[in-house]
Write an enzyme that holds these catalytic residues in place. Structure first.
Site, PDB file in Angstrom:
ATOM      1  N   CYS A 418      15.817 -25.268  13.974  1.00 28.46           N
ATOM      2  CA  CYS A 418      17.102 -25.061  13.142  1.00 28.46           C
ATOM      3  C   CYS A 418      18.377 -25.040  14.292  1.00 28.46           C
ATOM      4  O   CYS A 418      18.547 -26.239  14.547  1.00 28.46           O
ATOM      5  CB  CYS A 418      17.012 -23.240  12.832  1.00 28.46           C
ATOM      6  SG  CYS A 418      18.326 -22.979  11.590  1.00 28.46           S
ATOM      7  N   HIS A 545      12.408 -23.581   9.572  1.00 28.58           N
ATOM      8  CA  HIS A 545      11.555 -22.691  10.442  1.00 28.58           C
ATOM      9  C   HIS A 545      10.140 -22.722  10.122  1.00 28.58           C
ATOM     10  O   HIS A 545       9.663 -21.901   9.272  1.00 28.58           O
ATOM     11  CB  HIS A 545      12.232 -21.323  10.286  1.00 28.58           C
ATOM     12  CG  HIS A 545      13.464 -20.921  10.699  1.00 28.58           C
ATOM     13  ND1 HIS A 545      13.563 -20.474  11.914  1.00 28.58           N
ATOM     14  CD2 HIS A 545      14.695 -20.966  10.039  1.00 28.58           C
ATOM     15  CE1 HIS A 545      14.954 -20.566  12.135  1.00 28.58           C
ATOM     16  NE2 HIS A 545      15.678 -20.691  10.792  1.00 28.58           N
ATOM     17  N   GLU A 547       7.648 -21.677  11.795  1.00 28.12           N
ATOM     18  CA  GLU A 547       6.915 -20.598  12.289  1.00 28.12           C
ATOM     19  C   GLU A 547       6.637 -19.608  11.204  1.00 28.12           C
ATOM     20  O   GLU A 547       5.436 -18.833  11.214  1.00 28.12           O
ATOM     21  CB  GLU A 547       7.706 -19.898  13.468  1.00 28.12           C
ATOM     22  CG  GLU A 547       8.955 -19.240  12.951  1.00 28.12           C
ATOM     23  CD  GLU A 547      10.295 -20.138  13.075  1.00 28.12           C
ATOM     24  OE1 GLU A 547      11.299 -19.686  13.266  1.00 28.12           O
ATOM     25  OE2 GLU A 547       9.862 -21.262  13.401  1.00 28.12           O
TER      26      GLU A 547
END
Length: 607
Positions: A418, A545, A547
């Site tokens: 990001c 993102h 994750e």
């Protein structure tokens, strides 16, 4: 039509709620004692019995969602497929249970009051006085019953069990309406369909080293006074609870000794489901909620056991420098650290995260606090890889760019997420293209080289339309892309976003000429999603993102690549054709990570 009939049958079954089982997790003494991990672990052991499990997190704060929190207040903001910005406990549920939740799985006081007030304005209560009881409490119960039915698995099956975690601590003024709602709820859904787990702290003051039960007694008494009786008391403590202490809690808290469960501190969260399973929690639920499970000896949680054992046995270390702004509180980067852990586990390495406050890398720190400056650079230079995560605000951005510059020039594995990706583009513009004032308009609106600009969503919705949130598709533009290979050579991926600013598409050709490739773009080709640098061991940036979709047994490819590169294993992994894509490292063919499968399938590829 047949479809409509079955659909209606499904709906009527859902609305009768005859068989839904609800497990409410409350907390006592202090907040932040691991209710989320316990709720996730309870879900996990029930899921591994073959049951379908969903989860709801209730947060008694008045914010409508977690989108506006500082990470210091409440940990990171977790983003769901539908763009919901929610409490980080929902991240635990998704990871542990391998499910996909929606924003309605996070219920806040703000959402409930907003829905009741909207109804009142529309005239739905027709002249009635609208009150906390019954209107707010009814709204809470309806929300829970409705959301419990929503499928969270890919196969669309309706859940059988709903784990509800009530945030905060019993006795807080703000959680009272929720406690009252569940007091009524237990009678509405009948005793065999509802039970309560109370998570409490057993302090061990260092003066005597003895485990104290008084806070737990008080907390349970308070809960009882509010009309809820705990079925299981889960004691959080530093060391295993002594038998005498267990018996004391049993006596004063009006439960059998078998209903007192000890959850002591363990080396890995993967051990918590095993800890609960060993203490008979499954068999307790089976009889208490008469669950449709045959109590045969199962290959229960083999996968979790394997992960927990593995994380204890690891000898080799790999260190990643996390260069961020909220480095004092690890909860600020909960999902990022988990994603790093999943990938480290996958290559049999123990992860060491070196937190670096990016401002400490800047020249002003050298002047004001030289020791801090040198320590930060020492940490950065001694790590095997560098990660610059997302974030907001200008503070520390120069330090992040210095770290990125160092990783680029030293051929150190680097992943930017990001804002981390945007700063990698700024750094390249300044130091390779020679645009000295290159910046993001977020930090310097006057820049002559605005390489990162605000690109609001085309369909402004309720969120004010400024954030790009939730699941979006990224198309790989190049077949030779490294990340594409790590994802299993797919044509596109779908990942979750949370940002306002993006790389300026009008300037990208300048970068590509010099070797910074924009290998992933959105469907229209207007938004830059993935960058890769030519002739570098691993220099990757992603606008999304990744994750948020990483799972213990299915590590996220961008993170997996970073750790492979940091451990010096990336080239051999690619040379073997990434046949076992990181997403399947120990999952079976049905794409399901519920842990009931043969041990032989759990082995990772030998890298």
């Amino acid at each position: 039509s047949m479809f409509e009939q079955t659909h209606l049958v499904g709906l009527s079954r859902c609305f009768s709620h005859a068989n839904m089982k609800y497990i409410l997790v409350t907390g006592g003494v202090i907040s932040g004692i691991g209710k989320g991990i316990i709720a996730s672990s309870v879900g996990t052991i029930l899921k591994s019995c073959g049951l379908h499990v969903t989860a709801i997190k209730i947060d008694p704060y008045i914010n409508i969602d977690a989108g506006t929190f500082s990470p210091y207040e409440h940990g990171e903001v977790f983003v769901l497929d539908d763009g919901g910005e929610v409490d980080l406990d929902l991240g635990n549920y998704e990871r542990f249970l391998d499910i996909r939740l929606t924003k309605d799985n996070n219920l806040t006081t703000g959402k409930i009051y907003q829905s009741v007030i909207n109804k009142e304005r529309k005239g739905d209560y027709l002249g009635k006085t609208v009150q906390v009881v019954p209107h707010i409490t009814d709204a809470i119960q309806e929300w829970v019953m409705k959301q419990a039915c929503v499928s969270v698995d890919d196969d669309g099956v309706e859940p059988q069990i709903c784990v509800i975690e009530l945030g905060g601590t019993v006795g807080d003024i703000e959680s009272m309406p929720f406690i009252e709602a569940f007091r009524q709820f237990q009678f509405k859904v009948k005793r065999e369909n509802f039970c309560n787990i109370h998570v409490s702290l057993i302090p061990q003051p260092s003066t005597t080293g003895e485990q104290k039960t008084k806070p737990t007694q008080n907390s349970v008494r308070e809960l009882r006074g509010l009309g809820l009786s705990p079925d299981l008391i889960m004691c959080r403590c530093a060391t295993p609870v002594e038998t005498a202490v267990k018996e004391k809690i049993s006596m004063f808290c009006h439960v059998e000794p078998t209903q007192v469960i000890c959850v002591h501190d363990v080396s890995s969260v993967y051990k918590v489901p095993l800890l609960l399973e060993q203490q008979g929690v499954v068999s307790y639920f089976c009889q208490r909620l008469n669950l449709p499970v045959e109590m045969k000896p199962r290959k229960m949680l083999t996968k979790w056991k394997e992960m927990a054992d593995r994380s204890d046995r690891l000898l080799e270390h790999v260190s990643i420098a996390l260069v961020g702004k909220y480095t004092k509180l690890s909860d600020s980067y909960a999902s990022v650290i988990k994603a790093l852990e999943h990938s480290a586990l996958a290559i049999n390495h123990k992860l060491q995260v070196k937190y670096i406050d990016s401002a400490d890398l800047e020249a002003t720190t050298l002047q004001d606090e030289p020791v801090k400056y040198h320590e930060a650079w020492q940490k950065l230079c001694s790590s095997h890889g560098v990660l610059v995560p997302g974030g907001f605000g200008v503070r520390g951005t120069e330090g992040k760019m210095l770290a990125i510059s160092w990783a680029r020039k030293q051929n150190k594995p680097f992943l930017g997420v990001c804002l981390g990706m945007q700063l990698a583009v700024c750094e390249f513009a300044r130091n390779v293209l020679g645009w000295e004032d290159a910046s993001s308009t977020e930090f310097n609106p006057e820049s002559r080289h605005p390489v990162v600009i605000e690109m609001p969503e085309h369909n402004p919705g309720q969120m004010g339309g400024t954030m790009r949130l939730g699941k979006r598709r990224t198309i790989f533009k190049s077949s030779s892309s490294l990340l594409r290979k790590l994802y299993g050579n797919v044509e596109y991926v779908e990942e979750r976003h949370r940002h306002r600013f993006e790389v300026n598409p009008e300037l990208t050709h300048h970068f590509e000429k010099k070797g910074l490739q924009f290998v992933g773009q959105d469907v229209e080709g207007e938004r830059m999603e993935v960058i890769e640098l030519d002739d570098h061991c691993y220099f990757v940036g992603v606008q999304y993102h990744p994750e948020f979709t990483s799972r213990p047994i299915k590590p996220s490819p961008p993170y997996f690549g970073l750790l492979l590169a940091a451990a010096g294993k990336l080239q051999s992994y690619l040379a073997k054709g990434c046949r076992l894509s990181p997403r399947d490292t120990y999952s079976d063919r049905s794409n399901n990570s519920s842990p009931d499968m043969e041990m032989s399938e759990l082995k990772f590829p030998s890298l």
